[in-house]
Design a protein around this motif. Structure first.
Motif, short mmCIF file in Angstrom:
data_model
loop_
_atom_site.label_atom_id
_atom_site.label_comp_id
_atom_site.label_asym_id
_atom_site.label_seq_id
_atom_site.Cartn_x
_atom_site.Cartn_y
_atom_site.Cartn_z
N LEU A 106 1.58 -16.36 -2.74
CA LEU A 106 2.17 -15.03 -2.61
C LEU A 106 3.67 -15.10 -2.83
CD1 LEU A 106 -0.58 -14.73 -1.18
CD2 LEU A 106 0.58 -13.52 0.66
N GLU A 107 4.13 -14.52 -3.92
CA GLU A 107 5.57 -14.44 -4.15
C GLU A 107 6.01 -13.06 -3.72
OE1 GLU A 107 6.96 -14.49 -8.25
OE2 GLU A 107 8.77 -13.61 -7.38
N ILE A 108 6.57 -12.97 -2.51
CA ILE A 108 6.84 -11.65 -1.94
C ILE A 108 8.24 -11.62 -1.31
CG2 ILE A 108 4.41 -11.16 -1.52
CD1 ILE A 108 4.79 -11.94 1.37
N ASP A 109 8.72 -10.43 -1.01
CA ASP A 109 10.06 -10.32 -0.44
C ASP A 109 10.02 -10.64 1.07
OD1 ASP A 109 9.12 -7.94 0.79
OD2 ASP A 109 11.16 -7.17 0.79
N VAL A 110 11.20 -10.71 1.68
CA VAL A 110 11.24 -11.17 3.08
C VAL A 110 10.63 -10.18 4.07
CG1 VAL A 110 13.18 -12.76 2.91
CG2 VAL A 110 13.61 -10.35 3.36
N GLN A 111 10.61 -8.91 3.71
CA GLN A 111 9.98 -7.95 4.63
C GLN A 111 8.48 -8.25 4.71
OE1 GLN A 111 11.40 -3.72 3.92
NE2 GLN A 111 11.85 -4.70 1.96
N GLY A 112 7.89 -8.50 3.54
CA GLY A 112 6.47 -8.85 3.51
C GLY A 112 6.24 -10.19 4.17
N GLY A 113 7.15 -11.14 3.90
CA GLY A 113 7.05 -12.48 4.49
C GLY A 113 7.06 -12.39 6.01
N ARG A 114 7.95 -11.54 6.52
CA ARG A 114 8.06 -11.40 7.98
C ARG A 114 6.75 -10.83 8.56
NH1 ARG A 114 13.06 -8.62 8.75
NH2 ARG A 114 11.88 -6.75 8.35
N GLN A 115 6.18 -9.87 7.87
CA GLN A 115 4.91 -9.29 8.37
C GLN A 115 3.83 -10.36 8.46
OE1 GLN A 115 3.69 -5.81 6.03
NE2 GLN A 115 5.83 -5.22 5.83
N ILE A 116 3.79 -11.21 7.41
CA ILE A 116 2.75 -12.24 7.41
C ILE A 116 3.02 -13.30 8.47
CG2 ILE A 116 1.77 -14.12 6.02
CD1 ILE A 116 1.62 -12.26 3.74
N ILE A 117 4.28 -13.71 8.62
CA ILE A 117 4.60 -14.74 9.61
C ILE A 117 4.28 -14.23 11.02
CG2 ILE A 117 6.54 -16.00 10.66
CD1 ILE A 117 7.73 -16.09 7.73
N GLU A 118 4.53 -12.94 11.26
CA GLU A 118 4.23 -12.38 12.58
C GLU A 118 2.72 -12.31 12.80
OE1 GLU A 118 6.45 -8.73 12.76
OE2 GLU A 118 8.33 -9.85 12.99
N ARG A 119 2.00 -11.98 11.74
CA ARG A 119 0.56 -11.80 11.88
C ARG A 119 -0.18 -13.14 11.87
NH1 ARG A 119 -2.66 -7.83 7.77
NH2 ARG A 119 -4.74 -8.30 8.52
N PHE A 120 0.33 -14.07 11.07
CA PHE A 120 -0.31 -15.39 10.97
C PHE A 120 0.76 -16.46 11.18
CE2 PHE A 120 -2.33 -12.53 7.87
CZ PHE A 120 -3.61 -12.47 8.40
N PRO A 121 1.12 -16.73 12.43
CA PRO A 121 2.22 -17.67 12.69
C PRO A 121 1.95 -19.06 12.12
CG PRO A 121 1.55 -16.53 14.70
CD PRO A 121 0.52 -16.20 13.64
N GLN A 122 0.70 -19.36 11.90
CA GLN A 122 0.34 -20.70 11.40
C GLN A 122 0.36 -20.77 9.87
OE1 GLN A 122 -1.46 -18.35 12.27
NE2 GLN A 122 -3.48 -18.35 11.36
N ALA A 123 0.76 -19.68 9.21
CA ALA A 123 0.74 -19.67 7.74
C ALA A 123 1.80 -20.62 7.17
CB ALA A 123 0.99 -18.26 7.23
N LEU A 124 1.53 -21.10 5.97
CA LEU A 124 2.50 -21.95 5.27
C LEU A 124 3.49 -21.03 4.56
CD1 LEU A 124 3.73 -24.43 4.07
CD2 LEU A 124 1.79 -24.64 2.52
N SER A 125 4.72 -21.01 5.06
CA SER A 125 5.73 -20.13 4.47
C SER A 125 6.93 -20.95 4.02
CB SER A 125 6.14 -19.06 5.48
OG SER A 125 6.59 -19.66 6.69
N ILE A 126 7.40 -20.65 2.84
CA ILE A 126 8.50 -21.42 2.24
C ILE A 126 9.58 -20.46 1.75
CG2 ILE A 126 9.17 -23.04 0.41
CD1 ILE A 126 6.19 -23.95 0.36
N PHE A 127 10.81 -20.73 2.15
CA PHE A 127 11.92 -19.91 1.70
C PHE A 127 12.76 -20.70 0.72
CE2 PHE A 127 15.93 -17.75 1.69
CZ PHE A 127 15.60 -16.43 1.84
N LEU A 128 12.95 -20.10 -0.45
CA LEU A 128 13.72 -20.77 -1.51
C LEU A 128 15.15 -20.27 -1.49
CD1 LEU A 128 12.01 -20.62 -4.98
CD2 LEU A 128 12.88 -22.64 -3.82
N GLN A 129 16.09 -21.15 -1.56
CA GLN A 129 17.47 -20.68 -1.66
C GLN A 129 18.30 -21.57 -2.56
OE1 GLN A 129 17.88 -20.56 2.64
NE2 GLN A 129 19.26 -22.29 2.54
N THR A 130 19.37 -21.01 -3.08
CA THR A 130 20.34 -21.86 -3.78
C THR A 130 21.47 -22.09 -2.79
OG1 THR A 130 21.41 -19.93 -4.68
CG2 THR A 130 19.82 -21.00 -6.09
N SER A 131 22.34 -23.05 -3.07
CA SER A 131 23.30 -23.39 -2.02
C SER A 131 24.49 -22.44 -1.96
CB SER A 131 23.76 -24.83 -2.17
OG SER A 131 24.21 -25.04 -3.48
N SER A 132 24.71 -21.63 -2.98
CA SER A 132 25.87 -20.75 -2.87
C SER A 132 25.59 -19.36 -3.41
CB SER A 132 27.05 -21.33 -3.64
OG SER A 132 26.82 -21.12 -5.02
#
Ligand code: 5GP
Length: 197
Positions: A106-132
């Motif tokens: 699932l490539e989704i925005d953080v609002q969707g990510g937050r909903q899933i993390i709250e609903r399925f705390p055991q889900a595999l969630s990965i946040f991608l970032q660049t350093s600057s």
């Protein structure tokens, strides 16, 4: 967690515009040690040139989207980028991935990510970032496809998204593409190994 999802596996990947999500997704689909099936999101935004129904998105009218949302068909849904456009993951996409013998990606925005993390705390969630932040801006502008107003909105959104990074189980910095892909592949392998431990 609802029984239906007990054996359904998915990977949530979020990150600001310009964090290289799209490229990483392509690489992961080809290289992941566990078969990944890209979840096709539903959206109310109009299709761009070259986008194909059912491949890039399921393009729904706002009324269709709202009706399916009311019927509880979405795993998560959100209005993204303050554009008035809705995006969401249909539960049927997770089931499709499972039928195809893989985990849904699932490539989704953080609002969707937050909903899933709250609903399925055991889900595999990965946040991608660049350093600057400068790097986001460079990549965003490098695409040369967006108007300045949209770039500014996406940059503001990126700052907001970055502040959400901590909620994800893993944070991966994408300064070097190969390295980032290796790291995510490693995370997925370990995750799979733990499930069978
Ligand atoms: P675009 O309109 O450029 O295709 O996508 C805009 C944003 O929508 C991206 O940041 C992407 O992560 C997000 N997005 C795409 N699909 C979904 C979805 O199913 N759910 C949520 N919450 N966001 C999505």
């Amino acid at each position: 967690m609802p029984g239906d999802f007990e054996d359904m596996q998915f990977v949530v990947l979020s990150g600001p515009s310009g964090s290289g999500k799209t490229t990483i997704v392509e690489r992961l689909l080809a290289e992941s040690p566990v078969k990944l099936v890209k979840s096709v999101s539903a959206t109310t935004r109009p299709a761009r040139k070259n986008e194909v129904e059912g491949v890039n998105y399921y393009f729904l009218t706002p009324d269709e989207f709202a009706a399916r949302r009311t019927r509880g068909e979405f795993l998560e849904s959100a209005e993204v980028h303050g554009t008035g456009n809705w995006y969401g993951t249909l539960q049927s996409e997770i089931a499709r991935a499972q039928r195809e013998g893989g985990w849904a990606l699932l490539e989704i925005d953080v609002q969707g990510g937050r909903q899933i993390i709250e609903r399925f705390p055991q889900a595999l969630s990965i946040f991608l970032q660049t350093s600057s932040e400068t790097e986001y801006e460079r990549r965003l502008r490098g695409r040369g496809t967006e108007a300045e107003e949209i770039i500014q909105r996406r940059l503001a959104n990126a700052r907001n998204e970055l502040s959400q990074a901590r909620k994800y189980r893993f944070q991966v910095v994408n300064d070097d593409l190969d390295q980032a892909v290796r790291e995510i592949v490693h995370i997925i392998s370990n995750w799979e190994a733990q499930r069978h431990a």
